[in-house]
Design an enzyme around this catalytic site. Sequence first.
Site, PDB file in Angstrom:
ATOM      1  CG  HIS A 113      56.500  13.159  48.054  1.00  0.00           C
ATOM      2  ND1 HIS A 113      55.929  11.918  48.150  1.00  0.00           N
ATOM      3  CD2 HIS A 113      57.814  12.941  47.816  1.00  0.00           C
ATOM      4  CE1 HIS A 113      56.862  10.996  47.990  1.00  0.00           C
ATOM      5  NE2 HIS A 113      58.027  11.589  47.773  1.00  0.00           N
ATOM      6  CB  THR A 114      52.595  17.393  50.473  1.00  0.00           C
ATOM      7  OG1 THR A 114      52.411  16.125  51.068  1.00  0.00           O
ATOM      8  CG2 THR A 114      51.479  18.340  50.881  1.00  0.00           C
ATOM      9  CD  GLN A 115      54.033  19.433  44.199  1.00  0.00           C
ATOM     10  OE1 GLN A 115      54.505  20.477  43.774  1.00  0.00           O
ATOM     11  NE2 GLN A 115      54.730  18.319  44.284  1.00  0.00           N
ATOM     12  CB  SER A 116      49.687  23.354  48.420  1.00  0.00           C
ATOM     13  OG  SER A 116      48.615  22.550  47.959  1.00  0.00           O
TER      14      SER A 116
END
Lengths: 291, 257, 273
Positions: free
Chosen positions: C38-41
């Site tokens: 999922h979103t890493q940053s």
Amino acid sequence: MTSIGTGYDLSNSVFSPDGRNFQVEYAVKAVENGGTAIGIRCKDGVVLALEKLVGSKLLKKDANKRIATVDRNMGVVHSGLLPDGRHFVSRARDEAASWRSTYKAPIPVSSLANRMGAYVQAYTLYSSVRPFGITAIIGGWDAETEVDVDGAVGSGPKSGSGGKTEGAKQGGPYLYMIEPSGLYWGYYGAATGKGRQAAKAELEKLKLNPKDGDCISLEEGVKEAARIIYVAHEDSKDKDFELEMTWISAVNGPTKGRHEEVPKELREEAERLAKIALEGEDEEEEGKMEE
Amino acid sequence: MFRNNYDNDSVTFSPQGRIFQVEYAQEAVKQGSVVVGIVSKTHAVLAALKRNAEELSSYQQKIIPIDAHYGLALAGLASDARVLSNFMKQQSLASRLTYDRPIALADITARIGDRAQTNTQQYGKRPYGVGLLIAGVDARGPHLFEFQPSGVTQEMVACGIGARSQMARTYLERHLESFESSSRDELIKHALRAVKESLSQDKELTLDNTSLAVSGVDEPFKLYEGEEVVNFLETTFERREEGDEGQAAGEGMEVDS
Amino acid sequence: MNHFPEAWGRPRDDIYGSYNPQFLPNSHAQQSGHPTTHTQSPIVTGTSVIAVKYKDGVVIAADNLASYGSLARFTDVHRLKPFNKKAVVGFGGDVSDMQYLDRLLNSLDVKENYSHGHDDAESDKALMSAKNLHTYLSKVMYKRRSDFNPLWNALLVCGLSEDGTPFLASVDLLGTTFSAPTLATGFGAHLAQPILRRVVPDEAASKALDKEAAVAAVKECMKVLFYRDARSMNEYSIAVVDKSGVDLKQKEKLEGQSWAFAEQIKGYGTQTV
């Protein structure tokens, strides 16, 4: 009701030989015994009003609100079986919420009417359910100005995408009535419940069709709605009732585009005028008798 | 014999637009023993008459505390009430967990109302056979709600349901004006007297058969039973035994009359 | 580093060998050969949000900038969202996650108004308080982080609690909650918080602070942040929540800037002295 006892009226979703669905017709009977509910589509807003029959002295006054908010700009009043009405409202709220999550904007009144019409109709199709024992009136105001999508940040482009047309007229007041069969129409003035005949007669006297020139204003609508409920109550005078009224105006109107209860002062003033108007009629009638 | 064809299930309307199965379920409420609820500006009170199946059995629970701020009294099928009360407990906890806020009585009442309605519109289900009085205090003050098997819920100032409850309601209607400004003690007395009105001639309220629950603004919902109701009964009905000290107030009464 | 984003931040294949999908649940292994990510940053971001509790309410502020990395991408993004008369939420971090949360709060507000859609004292009492809202948001944030799919934000929730006392608390992308008389997210936690703490060291000082002093402290901090935070801008939103409701201004400009201090800064660029 000549076909009672022929067996075609015992199950929902069954046609009689002459093409009727009796269970739906019986559901309409449940509506016809309910307190009168009306909706008036005015020039600058919509009024919903309800004759709430008070069944017991022990009920808390002004507490049991029956006109429900479905979305910020939309309300529902219904007549018939109270719990069925709540089922309807609960579904309408879900539809409005799911529309918002899909389109990031409030549901137009016409779309809500369409979806609820379909939902109610589905309850006439199966023998495993019964039709709704209510007729519901949906009133709302679709925004006239372009609204930001929900969650928008910043002002976005001034023109270009999204089909923006300078000066295009859209939105406005809308009113729909849905019957137990799922049938629905848009109305200028709608009435259902016990006193619907009297109420309809009064509604027809009002200037509501834009083709006839300027329609009545929201403020006038509130007063007329109160008076009509009082007129409709004449037939069941022995029973106490409370008048419940809500309204929706444009963003620049008194409710700022929201569905809200009519303020107490305004409602009481409307009721006072309604009572005077009724007394006036009585006197006229008495006058005629004497002649 | 007259055979009513329209009363076999809750998905059939009669030609008059009635649903007999639901109406019959309402009758089940009248089989239960009487319960009464009253609210004032500051308090909400529930009072109930408990029945026992036989002399040696325990008494049926009539009042169920749900959350710190409210509870309910039931008349009718106790097992249906238990299903509903478990649901209410879950919902109440969810509200406290998710929002750190006691659930509003109007909201929880609407939720069981919606549940009950489902049972009246689908084949293969039956309406709940129980009536409830839901009483307590939330952010908007004290409330009393009545719940019926049809799914109808209404907010009341005072209410009585169950067997012979008409007499209790008559009492409540007669004293309706005084409830709002009543003190905690006065409200309890009214509730007990209203229950007493509904008793048959040969019955009395005793410490065994009386349930009482009180909640108020800044006072959590508390159920009083057994020894704890003795004082309320004595002050309400002014029946301090004269000289007859060996007998407990409640039991003495039941034997006597 | 290579040009495949899915490889970034992972052990290098040339050293450790390629990822062994054998250990993945069956549903995943055959399809992608990689673990679900999922979103890493965050992508488009807002910087600090700062707030101070004073005796009658709370002051909160955030600038109107949404940055795309170091690019000042959007300059009219309002990061303070009034929920109702009692509560305002300030968003730092990912802007699209902020929009998601805004819609979530919107639907919550619609639901809250089913039962009380009109203005009166009775309804005000039952209005969802800032404390209720903070509890709710902290559950949302914690749930998402427990799904390994966090909403990349740091939030300040401020307003009044049920009993009418000022309320201020934070929750971040991990679901961590924290409450104090002064709070700041992001860069502000390092720069603004010490300044605010000098004005309001504890609860007692907060109870003695008046609105003007609170607003002045917040404005001063916004200025300092603009001086030193390279992801900030000079236009900002500021809101005051008290018993009379929410007073939100979205087009405030920093006043009385003085860049004299810049002369003193040494160590960058081509300076020789």
